[in-house]
Design an enzyme around this catalytic site. Structure first.
Site, PDB file in Angstrom:
ATOM      1  N   ARG A 115       0.845  -1.219   0.000  1.00  0.00           N
ATOM      2  CA  ARG A 115       0.000   0.000   0.000  1.00  0.00           C
ATOM      3  C   ARG A 115       0.875   1.261   0.000  1.00  0.00           C
ATOM      4  NH1 ARG A 115      -3.945  -0.836   4.858  1.00  0.00           N
ATOM      5  NH2 ARG A 115      -4.856   1.132   4.112  1.00  0.00           N
ATOM      6  N   ASN A 172      -8.192   7.927   7.391  1.00  0.00           N
ATOM      7  CA  ASN A 172      -7.330   7.432   6.312  1.00  0.00           C
ATOM      8  C   ASN A 172      -5.870   7.607   6.661  1.00  0.00           C
ATOM      9  OD1 ASN A 172      -9.718   7.022   5.025  1.00  0.00           O
ATOM     10  ND2 ASN A 172      -9.568   8.827   3.716  1.00  0.00           N
ATOM     11  N   ILE A 173      -5.061   6.647   6.212  1.00  0.00           N
ATOM     12  CA  ILE A 173      -3.623   6.727   6.467  1.00  0.00           C
ATOM     13  C   ILE A 173      -2.880   7.279   5.251  1.00  0.00           C
ATOM     14  CG2 ILE A 173      -3.734   4.930   8.231  1.00  0.00           C
ATOM     15  CD1 ILE A 173      -2.564   2.936   6.239  1.00  0.00           C
ATOM     16  N   HIS A 178      -6.055   7.294  12.677  1.00  0.00           N
ATOM     17  CA  HIS A 178      -5.599   5.907  12.518  1.00  0.00           C
ATOM     18  C   HIS A 178      -4.157   5.821  12.002  1.00  0.00           C
ATOM     19  CE1 HIS A 178     -10.021   4.278  12.349  1.00  0.00           C
ATOM     20  NE2 HIS A 178      -9.636   4.584  13.573  1.00  0.00           N
ATOM     21  N   CYS A 218       9.499   2.954  15.722  1.00  0.00           N
ATOM     22  CA  CYS A 218      10.396   1.933  16.253  1.00  0.00           C
ATOM     23  C   CYS A 218       9.908   1.521  17.638  1.00  0.00           C
ATOM     24  CB  CYS A 218      11.821   2.485  16.318  1.00  0.00           C
ATOM     25  SG  CYS A 218      12.979   1.318  17.056  1.00  0.00           S
ATOM     26  N   CYS A 233      16.517   0.393  12.476  1.00  0.00           N
ATOM     27  CA  CYS A 233      15.927   1.706  12.786  1.00  0.00           C
ATOM     28  C   CYS A 233      16.966   2.797  12.477  1.00  0.00           C
ATOM     29  CB  CYS A 233      15.519   1.764  14.262  1.00  0.00           C
ATOM     30  SG  CYS A 233      15.039   3.438  14.792  1.00  0.00           S
ATOM     31  N   GLY A 256     -17.611   9.530   3.402  1.00  0.00           N
ATOM     32  CA  GLY A 256     -16.937   8.340   2.869  1.00  0.00           C
ATOM     33  C   GLY A 256     -16.525   7.322   3.904  1.00  0.00           C
ATOM     34  N   SER A 272     -18.074   3.989   6.388  1.00  0.00           N
ATOM     35  CA  SER A 272     -19.206   3.069   6.520  1.00  0.00           C
ATOM     36  C   SER A 272     -19.815   3.080   7.915  1.00  0.00           C
ATOM     37  CB  SER A 272     -18.758   1.644   6.172  1.00  0.00           C
ATOM     38  OG  SER A 272     -17.775   1.226   7.098  1.00  0.00           O
ATOM     39  N   ALA A 301     -18.000  10.990  -3.917  1.00  0.00           N
ATOM     40  CA  ALA A 301     -17.488  12.130  -3.134  1.00  0.00           C
ATOM     41  C   ALA A 301     -17.083  13.303  -4.018  1.00  0.00           C
ATOM     42  CB  ALA A 301     -16.295  11.673  -2.288  1.00  0.00           C
TER      43      ALA A 301
HETATM   44  C1  BJW Z   1     -17.676   6.216  -1.121  1.00  0.00           C
HETATM   45  C2  BJW Z   1     -17.126   6.110  -2.384  1.00  0.00           C
HETATM   46  C3  BJW Z   1     -17.058   7.292  -3.128  1.00  0.00           C
HETATM   47  C4  BJW Z   1     -17.058   4.160  -1.521  1.00  0.00           C
HETATM   48  N1  BJW Z   1     -17.523   8.429  -2.622  1.00  0.00           N
HETATM   49  N2  BJW Z   1     -18.152   7.356  -0.635  1.00  0.00           N
HETATM   50  C5  BJW Z   1     -18.006  -2.273  20.175  1.00  0.00           C
HETATM   51  C6  BJW Z   1     -18.272  -0.957  20.471  1.00  0.00           C
HETATM   52  C7  BJW Z   1     -17.286   0.004  20.391  1.00  0.00           C
HETATM   53  C8  BJW Z   1     -16.008  -0.340  20.003  1.00  0.00           C
HETATM   54  C9  BJW Z   1     -15.751  -1.648  19.706  1.00  0.00           C
HETATM   55  C10 BJW Z   1     -16.718  -2.605  19.804  1.00  0.00           C
HETATM   56  N3  BJW Z   1     -16.170  -3.794  19.485  1.00  0.00           N
HETATM   57  C11 BJW Z   1     -14.888  -3.599  19.150  1.00  0.00           C
HETATM   58  C12 BJW Z   1     -14.610  -2.293  19.278  1.00  0.00           C
HETATM   59  C13 BJW Z   1     -13.316  -1.651  19.018  1.00  0.00           C
HETATM   60  C14 BJW Z   1     -12.886  -1.634  17.562  1.00  0.00           C
HETATM   61  C15 BJW Z   1     -14.049  -1.609  16.613  1.00  0.00           C
HETATM   62  O1  BJW Z   1     -14.589  -0.584  16.253  1.00  0.00           O
HETATM   63  N4  BJW Z   1     -14.458  -2.749  16.092  1.00  0.00           N
HETATM   64  C16 BJW Z   1     -15.599  -2.807  15.186  1.00  0.00           C
HETATM   65  C17 BJW Z   1     -15.334  -3.844  14.132  1.00  0.00           C
HETATM   66  C18 BJW Z   1     -16.848  -3.016  16.001  1.00  0.00           C
HETATM   67  N5  BJW Z   1     -12.110  -0.426  17.441  1.00  0.00           N
HETATM   68  C19 BJW Z   1     -10.834  -0.380  17.747  1.00  0.00           C
HETATM   69  O2  BJW Z   1     -10.209  -1.355  18.119  1.00  0.00           O
HETATM   70  C20 BJW Z   1     -10.178   0.974  17.668  1.00  0.00           C
HETATM   71  N6  BJW Z   1      -9.545   1.250  18.895  1.00  0.00           N
HETATM   72  C21 BJW Z   1     -10.242   1.434  20.053  1.00  0.00           C
HETATM   73  O3  BJW Z   1     -11.447   1.324  20.118  1.00  0.00           O
HETATM   74  O4  BJW Z   1      -9.439   1.790  21.094  1.00  0.00           O
HETATM   75  C22 BJW Z   1     -10.032   1.881  22.380  1.00  0.00           C
HETATM   76  C23 BJW Z   1      -9.470   0.814  23.233  1.00  0.00           C
HETATM   77  C24 BJW Z   1      -8.224   0.297  22.971  1.00  0.00           C
HETATM   78  C25 BJW Z   1      -7.724  -0.691  23.792  1.00  0.00           C
HETATM   79  C26 BJW Z   1      -8.487  -1.157  24.830  1.00  0.00           C
HETATM   80  C27 BJW Z   1      -9.737  -0.628  25.062  1.00  0.00           C
HETATM   81  C28 BJW Z   1     -10.234   0.354  24.277  1.00  0.00           C
HETATM   82  C29 BJW Z   1      -9.090   0.977  16.610  1.00  0.00           C
HETATM   83  C30 BJW Z   1      -9.643   0.877  15.236  1.00  0.00           C
HETATM   84  C31 BJW Z   1      -8.506   0.780  14.226  1.00  0.00           C
HETATM   85  C32 BJW Z   1      -9.009   0.678  12.795  1.00  0.00           C
HETATM   86  N7  BJW Z   1      -7.929   0.364  11.945  1.00  0.00           N
HETATM   87  C33 BJW Z   1      -8.162   0.260  10.504  1.00  0.00           C
HETATM   88  C34 BJW Z   1      -6.882  -0.291   9.822  1.00  0.00           C
HETATM   89  C35 BJW Z   1      -5.637   0.512  10.116  1.00  0.00           C
HETATM   90  C36 BJW Z   1      -5.325   1.531   9.093  1.00  0.00           C
HETATM   91  C37 BJW Z   1      -5.176   0.969   7.688  1.00  0.00           C
HETATM   92  O5  BJW Z   1      -4.647  -0.136   7.493  1.00  0.00           O
HETATM   93  O6  BJW Z   1      -5.571   1.672   6.734  1.00  0.00           O
HETATM   94  O7  BJW Z   1      -8.556   1.526   9.985  1.00  0.00           O
HETATM   95  S1  BJW Z   1      -9.560  -0.798  10.103  1.00  0.00           S
HETATM   96  C38 BJW Z   1     -10.113   0.162   8.743  1.00  0.00           C
HETATM   97  O8  BJW Z   1     -11.449   0.610   9.024  1.00  0.00           O
HETATM   98  C39 BJW Z   1      -9.207   1.407   8.703  1.00  0.00           C
HETATM   99  C40 BJW Z   1     -10.224   2.483   8.475  1.00  0.00           C
HETATM  100  O9  BJW Z   1      -9.718   3.736   8.888  1.00  0.00           O
HETATM  101  C41 BJW Z   1     -11.403   2.023   9.271  1.00  0.00           C
HETATM  102  C42 BJW Z   1     -12.716   2.632   8.843  1.00  0.00           C
HETATM  103  O10 BJW Z   1     -13.059   2.268   7.527  1.00  0.00           O
HETATM  104  P1  BJW Z   1     -13.813   3.281   6.578  1.00  0.00           P
HETATM  105  O11 BJW Z   1     -12.939   4.443   6.290  1.00  0.00           O
HETATM  106  O12 BJW Z   1     -15.158   3.573   7.121  1.00  0.00           O
HETATM  107  O13 BJW Z   1     -13.889   2.427   5.223  1.00  0.00           O
HETATM  108  P2  BJW Z   1     -15.058   1.407   4.740  1.00  0.00           P
HETATM  109  O14 BJW Z   1     -14.494   0.631   3.629  1.00  0.00           O
HETATM  110  O15 BJW Z   1     -15.623   0.677   5.871  1.00  0.00           O
HETATM  111  O16 BJW Z   1     -16.207   2.385   4.200  1.00  0.00           O
HETATM  112  C43 BJW Z   1     -16.021   3.159   3.032  1.00  0.00           C
HETATM  113  C44 BJW Z   1     -17.331   3.917   2.752  1.00  0.00           C
HETATM  114  O17 BJW Z   1     -17.099   4.757   1.633  1.00  0.00           O
HETATM  115  C45 BJW Z   1     -18.510   3.001   2.395  1.00  0.00           C
HETATM  116  O18 BJW Z   1     -19.652   3.398   3.136  1.00  0.00           O
HETATM  117  C46 BJW Z   1     -18.720   3.243   0.900  1.00  0.00           C
HETATM  118  O19 BJW Z   1     -20.090   3.184   0.519  1.00  0.00           O
HETATM  119  C47 BJW Z   1     -18.206   4.639   0.735  1.00  0.00           C
HETATM  120  N8  BJW Z   1     -17.690   4.937  -0.602  1.00  0.00           N
HETATM  121  N9  BJW Z   1     -16.786   4.789  -2.615  1.00  0.00           N
HETATM  122  C48 BJW Z   1     -18.100   8.403  -1.382  1.00  0.00           C
HETATM  123  N10 BJW Z   1     -16.541   7.283  -4.396  1.00  0.00           N
END
Ligand code: BJW
Length: 239
Positions: free
Chosen positions: A61, A96-97, A113, A121, A140, A180, A182, A223
């Site tokens: 990526r 977004n990253i 994120h 490191c 590093c 943008g 979900s 978007a």
């Molecule tokens: C368009 C389009 C166009 C397409 N125009 N639109 C229950 C309750 C609350 C929290 C939790 C829970 N169970 C578990 C949790 C915690 C967990 C979580 O949320 N899990 C869920 C699965 C439920 N969260 C975490 O762990 C987070 N940390 C946390 O909560 O810390 C607190 C804590 C820590 C320790 C102990 C105790 C508490 C961390 C979350 C990290 C997410 N990381 C990622 C990957 C890393 C980065 C990377 O590799 O890029 O981040 S996952 C991935 O999803 C990425 C994204 O930033 C993130 C969100 O995705 P996004 O951006 O919404 O993308 P999509 O694909 O889902 O949606 C795209 C949208 O665009 C769609 O709707 C399309 O329709 C639309 N679209 N084309 C406009 N042209």
């Protein structure tokens, strides 16, 4: 038009805003999670179990983002224009990253994120700007330790970055826009509930998100069409 010009605006963005720049989303049918399992690449446990596989996922990526063929689109540019032309504070909080918001000109920006073009490191905790591949053999550049470099990104189970600053901005804003994303990943998915009742809320997405009913107003489509239109309207009429 009400005089809202001193009010602040917080904009949450997700992968959908960068889709038309050529970057994949996560949960769409052609998204990253259709190709790899979250448990294999986006958790600290995966990195501990198989670091080369996780580093390989991010190397590919990073190479795509740094390779020169990816550029900000009209939606990123419209948000930069909003920040430049709106009299009050405008903060973009991106999940977004990629670096497309900063390349478009956004300056008041939080990468909750993390950032793909940075590594950190685990030995000396230094965060380092980085455009090349990393492997477990890469030393590093700060402390010379090998095996401790990881992408500067937030995996599941890890705490997102700058949460206090985000909470303060959400508490103060008059308008919250989600673009943008979900609405599947917390805490970002909960921001709309945090501001509801106090701030106006607007969802801009290709289709209704998980939390769509929580927003006061919405517009659906690509978007690059709906974001410039919304920015134009906010700058001329407010909300
Ligand atoms: C368009 C389009 C166009 C397409 N125009 N639109 C229950 C309750 C609350 C929290 C939790 C829970 N169970 C578990 C949790 C915690 C967990 C979580 O949320 N899990 C869920 C699965 C439920 N969260 C975490 O762990 C987070 N940390 C946390 O909560 O810390 C607190 C804590 C820590 C320790 C102990 C105790 C508490 C961390 C979350 C990290 C997410 N990381 C990622 C990957 C890393 C980065 C990377 O590799 O890029 O981040 S996952 C991935 O999803 C990425 C994204 O930033 C993130 C969100 O995705 P996004 O951006 O919404 O993308 P999509 O694909 O889902 O949606 C795209 C949208 O665009 C769609 O709707 C399309 O329709 C639309 N679209 N084309 C406009 N042209």
């Amino acid at each position: 038009m009400n005089d809202r010009t001193s009010e602040s605006i917080v904009i949450l963005t997700g992968a959908g805003i960068s889709k038309e720049s050529g970057l994949s989303t996560f949960r769409d049918a052609d998204g990253l999670w259709a190709r790899v399992r979250i448990e294999d690449v986006a958790t600290p446990e995966a990195f501990a179990r198989d670091p080369e596989a996780v580093l390989g996922f991010y190397n590919a990526r990073r190479a795509k983002l740094a390779g020169g063929g990816i550029a900000p689109n009209a939606a990123h540019e419209a948000l930069a224009r909003l920040e430049a032309d709106w009299p009050g504070p405008v903060l973009v909080v991106t999940q977004n990253i990629d670096d497309l918001h900063e390349r478009a000109g956004s300056r008041n920006l939080i990468h909750m994120h993390g950032e793909l073009l940075k590594i950190r490191c685990l030995a000396c905790h230094e965060i380092i700007a980085w455009r090349d591949d990393i492997t477990t053999a890469t030393a590093c550049p700060h402390c010379a330790e090998t095996g401790g470099l990881r992408p500067h990104v937030v995996w599941f189970g890890e705490m997102p970055l700058q949460m206090e600053a985000i909470a303060a901005a959400l508490d103060a804003c008059g308008l919250f826009i989600s673009i943008g994303t979900s609405g599947n990943v917390y805490p970002a998915a909960g921001f709309v509930q945090q501001v509801r009742g106090r701030a106006h809320t607007l969802e801009l997405n290709l289709e209704p998100s998980e939390g769509a009913t929580l927003f006061a107003e919405s517009d659906y489509g690509p978007a690059t069409g709906i974001v410039p239109r919304a920015v134009e309207r906010i700058l001329s009429e407010g909300w």
